[in-house]
Design an enzyme around this catalytic site. Structure first.
Site, mmCIF file in Angstrom:
data_model
loop_
_atom_site.group_PDB
_atom_site.id
_atom_site.type_symbol
_atom_site.label_atom_id
_atom_site.label_comp_id
_atom_site.label_asym_id
_atom_site.label_seq_id
_atom_site.Cartn_x
_atom_site.Cartn_y
_atom_site.Cartn_z
ATOM 1 N N ASN A 274 -0.541 12.344 1.532
ATOM 2 C CA ASN A 274 0.144 11.009 1.112
ATOM 3 C C ASN A 274 0.456 11.551 -0.583
ATOM 4 O O ASN A 274 -0.372 12.326 -1.093
ATOM 5 C CB ASN A 274 -0.469 10.019 0.950
ATOM 6 C CG ASN A 274 -0.445 9.335 2.319
ATOM 7 O OD1 ASN A 274 0.665 9.045 2.971
ATOM 8 N ND2 ASN A 274 -1.534 8.832 2.786
ATOM 9 N N LYS B 112 -6.307 -2.442 -0.954
ATOM 10 C CA LYS B 112 -7.140 -2.361 0.062
ATOM 11 C C LYS B 112 -7.576 -3.808 0.572
ATOM 12 O O LYS B 112 -7.888 -4.045 1.712
ATOM 13 C CB LYS B 112 -8.206 -1.298 -0.125
ATOM 14 C CG LYS B 112 -7.854 0.168 -0.182
ATOM 15 C CD LYS B 112 -7.657 0.362 1.579
ATOM 16 C CE LYS B 112 -7.218 1.838 1.784
ATOM 17 N NZ LYS B 112 -8.187 2.901 1.526
ATOM 18 N N TYR C 148 0.922 -1.097 -0.150
ATOM 19 C CA TYR C 148 -0.054 0.071 -0.135
ATOM 20 C C TYR C 148 0.934 1.170 -0.001
ATOM 21 O O TYR C 148 2.136 1.116 -0.319
ATOM 22 C CB TYR C 148 -1.101 0.028 1.183
ATOM 23 C CG TYR C 148 -2.201 0.780 0.810
ATOM 24 C CD1 TYR C 148 -3.001 0.645 -0.228
ATOM 25 C CD2 TYR C 148 -2.583 2.070 1.405
ATOM 26 C CE1 TYR C 148 -4.107 0.980 -0.816
ATOM 27 C CE2 TYR C 148 -3.508 2.754 1.151
ATOM 28 C CZ TYR C 148 -4.479 2.271 -0.106
ATOM 29 O OH TYR C 148 -5.200 3.026 -0.473
ATOM 30 N N GLU D 241 -13.449 4.335 -3.053
ATOM 31 C CA GLU D 241 -12.160 4.617 -2.933
ATOM 32 C C GLU D 241 -11.554 5.582 -4.035
ATOM 33 O O GLU D 241 -11.882 5.312 -5.208
ATOM 34 C CB GLU D 241 -11.442 3.361 -2.790
ATOM 35 C CG GLU D 241 -9.912 3.423 -2.356
ATOM 36 C CD GLU D 241 -9.805 3.672 -0.972
ATOM 37 O OE1 GLU D 241 -8.861 4.205 -0.478
ATOM 38 O OE2 GLU D 241 -10.599 3.228 -0.094
ATOM 39 N N ASP D 242 -10.947 6.555 -3.427
ATOM 40 C CA ASP D 242 -10.149 7.598 -4.638
ATOM 41 C C ASP D 242 -10.883 8.173 -5.667
ATOM 42 O O ASP D 242 -10.731 8.103 -6.641
ATOM 43 C CB ASP D 242 -8.955 6.553 -4.973
ATOM 44 C CG ASP D 242 -7.860 6.713 -3.810
ATOM 45 O OD1 ASP D 242 -8.193 7.284 -2.651
ATOM 46 O OD2 ASP D 242 -6.820 6.007 -4.216
ATOM 47 N N ASP E 24 -13.610 5.535 2.240
ATOM 48 C CA ASP E 24 -12.419 5.380 3.292
ATOM 49 C C ASP E 24 -11.940 6.624 3.269
ATOM 50 O O ASP E 24 -11.335 7.224 4.257
ATOM 51 C CB ASP E 24 -11.796 4.284 2.850
ATOM 52 C CG ASP E 24 -10.684 4.032 3.736
ATOM 53 O OD1 ASP E 24 -10.944 4.021 5.069
ATOM 54 O OD2 ASP E 24 -9.447 3.939 3.365
ATOM 55 N N ASP E 25 -11.733 7.321 2.052
ATOM 56 C CA ASP E 25 -10.970 8.663 2.118
ATOM 57 C C ASP E 25 -11.844 9.664 3.092
ATOM 58 O O ASP E 25 -11.069 10.501 3.469
ATOM 59 C CB ASP E 25 -10.909 9.195 0.765
ATOM 60 C CG ASP E 25 -10.391 8.230 -0.347
ATOM 61 O OD1 ASP E 25 -9.387 7.856 -0.219
ATOM 62 O OD2 ASP E 25 -11.019 7.568 -1.317
ATOM 63 N N ARG F 83 -8.551 10.210 -8.409
ATOM 64 C CA ARG F 83 -7.829 10.918 -7.329
ATOM 65 C C ARG F 83 -7.095 9.896 -6.501
ATOM 66 O O ARG F 83 -7.419 9.625 -5.441
ATOM 67 C CB ARG F 83 -8.883 11.719 -6.354
ATOM 68 C CG ARG F 83 -7.873 12.740 -5.456
ATOM 69 C CD ARG F 83 -8.832 13.201 -4.195
ATOM 70 N NE ARG F 83 -7.882 12.885 -3.150
ATOM 71 C CZ ARG F 83 -7.412 11.941 -2.338
ATOM 72 N NH1 ARG F 83 -8.165 10.895 -2.763
ATOM 73 N NH2 ARG F 83 -6.706 12.139 -1.561
#
Length: 572
Positions: free
Chosen positions: A424, A180, A109, A251-252, A274-275, A162
């Site tokens: 990150n 993930k 990850y 996610e993203d 999750d973000d 993203r």
């Protein structure tokens, strides 16, 4: 789709019925034992001669696999090596990952997965999961039925617009759901056959990818507007129909879509982002752990969040939920959290265009109360000076913006400043931990988004806590599935954060560490799952169940990466 079901034989051993023989069995990553196949299995399954004579123990296999990965000097090559192991022997992959999680987490990850996503078209070996494109409109259900396994309980899906802080990576974003879900398995024991990574490959606006002759994705500009929404609607509807009781993790997605999709679907399908929510919960857990160190109640903190995207607003929502539980309300609650975007402090003066930012905009009167009434005086530095935050969280992606003046100004009015540069990958971090500790004479309580090496200052070694979402999402997912929750609310994430914050041992807190060891992730996730399941029942989101019943369900769902007994079914 294949039904892959374990059961216990008369001796209580995990068992699976198998029709495959020979090379087909060796090619099945969830059934392959490699050199660990016994003499009897080699005869029964037609493997004699297809493997070298030596029968290896799992310890031997782990040592060999570890040696293979460790001798690769580049992180991306280690990523490729681990992916190859996962493709040929998943049980061994998860055993290796679980026993070396602190070492290999940055490989499978962040930060290495970001580079893997950038290079995905050039390192692609074998497909894993499902890609869905606009050309699948009208037949998404058929695509989902191509899933390798029938009893899917958990999907992680991205549209890859993203990826971490790297932006639009098109079809290469598949690396994120794969990573993930690997962490769901190693952290919460969700069986690999119950997981499905999905990339909604709706094109890319990354011209470098479109110009790359080796690009593996749908080679068109990114789908937007009504066509995008219609594709998402078909996808969610098909997921619900084909996989009843599924948990869907977004996610993203870029911030506007992230909030919109979460709010649109969170009550229609068990889902979370999750973000937004995972990052928020791990941030809250870090702050609550800092409260244990300083003996300061959460309600007495002043929080400044730099960055008003999905992560920043998600953190603000989670902190607000926890502060409300801690007794704050009305003006006191509004005043406890200040959020800044690239233009400065969010103030409700008609200048805010994004709906998701509006809920954390201060009134003009509140801004004036803190000497920030003038729109030109709402810069980051001015807010730090006037608001006097005790907690500073960065989700801005602006490397080094927590500079010496900012940190020293904050530390001047706070004995133990809580500082989280969460962006990150590492190159986007708002500050370098060594600098922050030096500027605060070692007083800062730190957590970062990416991993950093320990820092030695004034004869003391400071371990740097990483506020990694892996502490949160496996336990939340496991708890929601075990309790059969109907919705995942902010309250469930608050319960997860409170559980995580209490699991950091006192000796680690004394050393300034805010999170427990990643080596204990399974135990941490199990406790979080129980806390989430209890909260789901208590808040009426799940059917009434005793704590013992919830714990038994959680324990039963947690797969251990051990080779099962293979029961040979007769060939027709």
């Amino acid at each position: 789709m294949e039904t892959f079901r374990f059961y216990r034989d008369d001796d209580g051993r995990p068992t699976v019925d198998v029709k495959l023989r020979g090379r087909e069995l060796l090619a099945h990553p969830l059934l392959n034992k490699g050199t660990a196949f016994t003499d009897e299995e080699r005869d029964v399954f037609g493997l004699r001669g297809l493997l070298p004579q030596h029968i290896a123990s799992t310890a031997d296999q782990e040592a060999r696999a570890y040696e293979h990965i460790s001798r690769k000097s580049e992180p991306l090559e280690q990523y490729i090596g681990l992916a190859a192991l996962q493709d040929r022997n998943e049980t061994l992959f998860y055993r290796l990952l679980e026993k070396n999680l602190e070492e290999f987490l940055p490989i499978v990850y962040t930060p290495t997965v970001g580079e893997a996503c950038k290079q995905y078209s050039h390192i692609f070996r074998r497909g894993r999961g499902l890609w869905i494109t606009p050309e699948d409109k009208g037949r998404i259900a058929d695509v989902l039925r191509n899933s390798p396994y029938k009893e899917v309980q958990l999907i992680v899906v991205t549209d890859a617009e993203r990826i971490l802080g790297l932006g639009d990576l098109g079809a290469g974003g598949m690396g994120i759901p794969i990573g993930k879900l690997a962490l769901y398995t190693v952290g919460a024991g969700i069986h690999p056959s119950h997981t499905l990574p999905v990339c909604l490959d709706v094109g890319t606006d990354n011209q470098e990818l479109l110009d790359d002759p080796l690009y593996i994705g749908w080679p068109h500009p990114r789908l937007r507007g009504e066509a995008y929404d219609a594709l998402l609607e078909e996808f969610v509807t098909a997921v619900r129909d084909i996989f009843p009781g599924i948990l869907l993790q977004w996610e993203d997605f870029k911030k506007a879509n992230a909030f919109r999709l979460l709010d649109r679907y969170r009550q229609r399908i068990l889902s979370f982002n999750d973000d937004i929510q995972g990052t928020a919960a791990v941030a809250l857990a870090g702050v609550l752990a800092a409260c244990r160190i300083t003996s300061t109640p959460l309600a007495r903190h002043r929080v400044l969040i730099l960055g008003a995207g999905a992560a920043g607003v998600g953190i603000a929502r989670q902190l607000r939920d926890a502060m409300q539980r801690d007794g704050l309300a009305d003006d006191s609650l509004a005043e406890a959290i200040a959020v800044l975007d690239s233009r400065g402090l969010l103030v409700d003066d008609g200048s805010i265009d994004d709906a998701h930012k509006q809920e954390f905009a201060w009134s003009e009167a509140l801004a004036a109360k803190h000497g920030l009434g003038d729109r030109q005086a709402r810069s980051f530095g001015s807010v730090v000076e006037q608001f006097k935050p005790t907690v500073l969280i960065g989700t801005s992606g602006q490397a080094g913006i927590f500079d010496e003046q900012i940190i020293r100004t904050m530390a001047a009015h706070c004995a133990r400043p809580v500082i989280f540069p969460f962006s990150n990958p590492t190159s986007y971090s708002e500050a370098i931990p060594e600098d922050v500790l030096r500027w605060t004479d070692g007083r800062a309580l730190l957590a970062t988004g990416s991993p950093f090496e320990p820092v030695e200052l004034n004869g003391r070694v400071h371990d740097i806590s990483q506020g990694n979402n892996v502490y949160i999402f496996p336990g939340v997912g496991l708890g929601a599935l075990a309790s059969q929750a109907r919705e995942i609310t902010d309250g469930l994430f608050t319960a997860a954060a409170e559980s995580l914050a209490q699991q950091t041992p006192e000796d680690m807190l004394d050393a300034g560490r805010l999170f427990p060891s990643l080596g204990q992730l399974r135990e941490v996730s199990a406790r979080i799952a129980l806390a989430v399941a209890r909260e789901a029942v208590a808040s009426g989101l799940a059917e009434e169940s005793s704590e013992a019943e919830l714990k038994a369900r959680i324990d039963a769902m947690m797969w251990q990466p051990d080779y099962p007994r293979l029961n040979a079914l007769p060939l027709k």
